[in-house]
Design an enzyme around this catalytic site. Structure first.
Site, mmCIF file in Angstrom:
data_model
loop_
_atom_site.group_PDB
_atom_site.id
_atom_site.type_symbol
_atom_site.label_atom_id
_atom_site.label_comp_id
_atom_site.label_asym_id
_atom_site.label_seq_id
_atom_site.Cartn_x
_atom_site.Cartn_y
_atom_site.Cartn_z
ATOM 1 N N GLU A 71 0.811 -1.225 0.000
ATOM 2 C CA GLU A 71 0.000 0.000 0.000
ATOM 3 C C GLU A 71 0.838 1.265 0.000
ATOM 4 O O GLU A 71 0.457 2.269 -0.606
ATOM 5 C CB GLU A 71 -0.950 0.027 1.197
ATOM 6 N N HIS A 87 -11.152 -3.788 9.588
ATOM 7 C CA HIS A 87 -11.753 -3.730 8.246
ATOM 8 C C HIS A 87 -13.107 -3.020 8.258
ATOM 9 O O HIS A 87 -13.945 -3.275 7.391
ATOM 10 C CB HIS A 87 -11.973 -5.133 7.681
HETATM 11 C C1 LIG Z 1 -2.555 -4.089 4.443
HETATM 12 C C2 LIG Z 1 -3.531 -4.996 3.812
HETATM 13 N N1 LIG Z 1 -3.645 -4.978 2.468
HETATM 14 C C3 LIG Z 1 -4.531 -5.787 1.850
HETATM 15 C C4 LIG Z 1 -5.305 -6.633 2.582
HETATM 16 C C5 LIG Z 1 -6.344 -7.495 1.905
HETATM 17 N N2 LIG Z 1 -5.865 -8.860 1.842
HETATM 18 C C6 LIG Z 1 -6.180 -9.729 2.806
HETATM 19 S S1 LIG Z 1 -5.474 -11.191 2.553
HETATM 20 C C7 LIG Z 1 -4.749 -10.685 1.143
HETATM 21 C C8 LIG Z 1 -3.923 -11.629 0.355
HETATM 22 C C9 LIG Z 1 -2.839 -12.205 1.166
HETATM 23 O O1 LIG Z 1 -2.149 -13.134 0.416
HETATM 24 P P1 LIG Z 1 -1.077 -14.057 1.101
HETATM 25 O O2 LIG Z 1 -0.171 -13.235 1.928
HETATM 26 O O3 LIG Z 1 -0.479 -14.874 0.024
HETATM 27 O O4 LIG Z 1 -1.915 -14.942 2.115
HETATM 28 P P2 LIG Z 1 -3.033 -16.035 1.781
HETATM 29 O O5 LIG Z 1 -4.328 -15.312 1.689
HETATM 30 O O6 LIG Z 1 -2.671 -16.701 0.529
HETATM 31 O O7 LIG Z 1 -3.011 -16.930 2.964
HETATM 32 C C10 LIG Z 1 -5.068 -9.367 0.878
HETATM 33 C C11 LIG Z 1 -4.612 -8.610 -0.297
HETATM 34 C C12 LIG Z 1 -5.166 -6.612 3.987
HETATM 35 N N3 LIG Z 1 -5.932 -7.375 4.765
HETATM 36 N N4 LIG Z 1 -4.252 -5.807 4.566
#
Ligand SMILES: Cc1ncc(C[n+]2csc(CCOP(=O)(O)OP(=O)(O)O)c2C)c(N)n1
Ligand SMILES: [Mg+2]
Lengths: 337, 321
Positions: free
Chosen positions: A71, A140
């Protein structure tokens, strides 16, 4: 004039502005989606709330940019692109993620023009979903527009209807100042009439949604819908209110509020944010200074409590101000009549 | 490969517990009693358990938005967790946190976290405390492929190296970051990047418990020996969508079925330990049955658990003196 959801209205605004102006670009996590996936389908998300759906197929990867989860760099990238002549519309997904990118927002984009002697333009739009209503809990669900509204240099939008969402997003994209654009999650699927053609809503002009004699009710975003319920219910009893939808919390349309207060003498402000340093306290302060001689009762602030947003359904329901709280506040300012 | 039947029995049970907890939530979720976002860990069980089986009482872990597996592997109470996910007053966090914020500090579990990339610096702080105590304890953060692109993760890695901290970075590449494939968002590769900070990386097959256990054993030993941070990089998949309700347009429709069929973590342990004659399939069946009835119990009691009231909403914003 057609009916559409706020989601579709926002999507239409983005499409129309991208068609109108090649310098408008969109970026964020999963604004298209599907890159590197095994189905081979792009536009697999179109933004997690579906607001940017269809933009990638129409405008291509140079203008619709899926980013990694970064971000700080997303907002920084938007800032740099803006200084270099583009009109970036960056999506932060949940407003809570402002936390990760706050330096780029309040030390950078907000201050370039002032610090650089008036030479810079930073036409960035930062879109983000805010608000409780999905039981998405403390990280959130926040409505952090008061924090952003306190930063000189930022303009802040909090639309409550599909038509305003469309008109204000178009204005935000055309505006040469940085604009933080809050979309309430609980409003995405709500339908409303949207005028055909190119509508633009100027900033700093609140909307007077109901006219009445007894009380001025000022509300923001989702709270407008709840305030309208309370106001309409009381109208059946003969209690009539001015209902003002702020539409932007920076700039604040002080004139419309003070003008109404001068007619009613009583003020209720409804704000989903935490009460301390809120827009509700800002408007109450305005009434106490500029509107002092019109006030016939103490100003009532209807806000969330001074707590993080709780998870459980029962708790979130208690946390978010509702029509009943607003009704009670309106009655209470009428008590000393 | 581990040979101790008690150890394997415990690990297998932990993995089965995570699996059934998550599969059951997947069934319960559409019924409408569970609010909010639920991110399930099915498919990645071997990673959480393979790492946590190497930990001791005074170690710390910090989790992600996809936290159930890490919590259970660290020994959080499944019933308390289930009550939390159902938003009950007697949940692990009084119904105030929900699925994304389960924490149990008495277990050294510093929380699931809704902010991607927030946990890693916090875990670095816990590693500072471990080092100060000098008791050989370590701090572990779990990081998804998507989260690995967050600046906070780079800062945490660098800081852990500079301060020579007992900090284990567990990198879990499950193929996706929300609706985007992990390959799209990662410049270079996770191993080289991490090594670029001077952090040694042990790679593991995230579907294979023994592979993860052995990699983590070495990485943990490195931290405990005072050699500074280390990392485990494990690759697996998530069996369900990013969150419950995700239509998964980004994914080939047979992808998960193939993984389940060929490399499933539970199946693999079963095959390996029965073939090696360490445990019989009857013994494993008993564990499965015990876990299933425990999960039934958790769900039944969570469904009818007490709703939180205003006192719970208003308390704990600050400490009361
Ligand atoms: C700072 C922030 N940016 C975006 C999100 C939205 N978000 C939640 S999970 C996620 C993907 C995470 O991917 P990964 O780290 O590969 O974990 P996985 O979901 O595959 O376990 C995103 C973009 C968030 N919760 N916090
Ligand atoms: Mg991932």
């Amino acid at each position: 004039m057609g009916e559409m959801t706020m989601r579709d209205a926002l999507n239409a605004a983005l499409k129309e502005e991208m068609e109108r102006d090649d310098s408008v670009i969109v970026m964020g996590e999963d604004v298209s989606g599907g890159a590197g996936g095994t189905s081979g389908k792009r536009d697999a998300a179109g933004g997690i709330f579906g607001v940017t759906k269809g933009l990638l197929p129409q405008f291509g990867e140079d203008r619709v940019i899926d980013t990694p989860i970064s971000e700080s760099a997303i907002v920084g990238l938007a800032n740099g692109a803006a200084l270099a002549g583009m009109r970036p519309v960056a999506e932060l997904m949940f407003a809570d993620f402002v936390g990760v990118s706050f330096d780029q927002i309040f030390n950078q984009m907000a201050k370039f023009r002032y610090m650089f002697g008036g030479k810079a333009k930073t036409p960035v739009v930062l879109r983000m979903a805010m608000g409780a209503g999905m039981n998405a809990a403390a990280q959130h669900s926040q409505t952090i527009y008061p924090i952003l509204s306190s930063v000189p240099g930022l303009k802040v939008c909090v639309p409550s209807s599909p038509a305003d969402a469309k008109g204000m997003l178009k204005q935000a994209i055309r505006d040469d100042d940085p604009v933080v654009f809050f979309e309430h999650k609980a409003l995405y699927a709500r339908k409303g009439p949207v005028p055909d053609g190119d509508i633009v809503v100027p900033f700093g002009e609140a909307a007077l949604l109901r006219e009445g004699r007894d009380v001025t009710v000022v509300a923001i975003a989702r709270m407008v819908q709840f305030a309208a319920k309370a106001v309409d219910k009381l109208a059946e009893e003969g209690i009539t209110c001015d209902l003002i939808d702020m539409r932007t919390t920076s700039p604040i349309d002080e004139e419309t509020i003070l003008e109404s207060l001068s007619q009613t003498g009583r003020l209720v402000v409804v704000d989903e944010s935490n009460p301390i340093c809120s827009i509700a306290s800002e408007i109450a302060g305005l009434a106490a200074s500029e509107g002092y001689h019109d006030l016939m009762a103490p100003v009532q602030k209807v806000t969330a409590p001074h707590t993080p947003v709780p998870f459980a359904r029962e708790l979130e329901r208690m946390y978010v101000p509702g029509p009943a709280n607003i009704e009670a506040a309106i009655r209470s300012v009428l008590e000393n009549e | 490969m581990q040979q101790n039947p008690d150890q394997i029995r415990r690990s297998y049970r932990q993995m089965r517990l995570i699996r059934e907890f998550e599969e059951r939530l997947h069934i319960e979720n559409p019924k409408g009693e569970i609010a909010g976002f639920t991110h399930l860990y099915s498919g990645q069980e071997a990673i959480a358990v393979g790492v946590c089986e190497n930990l001791r009482e005074h170690d710390y872990i910090i989790s992600t938005h996809r936290g159930h597996g890490h919590c259970l592997a660290r020994g959080c109470d499944p019933k308390g967790m289930m009550h939390e996910i159902y938003g009950r007053a007697d949940g692990l966090c009084k119904g105030r946190g929900g699925s994304m914020h389960i924490a149990d500090l008495t277990k050294g579990m510093l929380g699931a976290n809704g902010i991607v990339g927030a946990g890693q610096p916090i875990a670095v702080g816990a590693a500072v405390a471990c080092k100060a105590r000098g008791d050989g304890s370590i701090s572990v953060s779990f990081t998804g492929d998507g989260a690995s692109n967050q600046g906070t993760v780079f800062e945490a890695m660098n800081m852990a190296v500079v301060l020579k901290l007992p900090k284990l970075f567990v990198l879990e590449d499950n193929g996706y970051s929300e609706h985007t494939g992990s390959s799209y968002g990662i410049g270079g590769d996770l191993k080289t990047r991490t090594e670029g900070f001077g952090i040694p990386v042990w790679e593991a097959d995230g579907f294979d418990y023994f592979s993860v256990y052995e990699a983590a054993e070495k990485a943990v030993a490195h931290c405990r020996a005072g050699e500074g941070p280390s990392a485990v990089l494990a690759t697996a998949t998530r069996y369900f969508g990013h969150f419950e309700g995700d239509p998964q347009h980004y994914r080939h429709k047979d992808e998960v079925a193939n993984f389940r069929e060929t490399v499933d973590a539970l199946k693999q342990v079963r095959e390996k330990v029965t073939e090696a004659g360490i445990l019989s399939s009857g013994e494993l069946d008993e564990i499965d049955a015990e876990v299933l009835s425990l999960i039934d119990d958790c769900v039944e009691s969570a469904r009818t658990g007490p709703a939180p009231g205003a006192d719970i909403m208003m308390s704990d914003v600050y400490i009361e003196y």
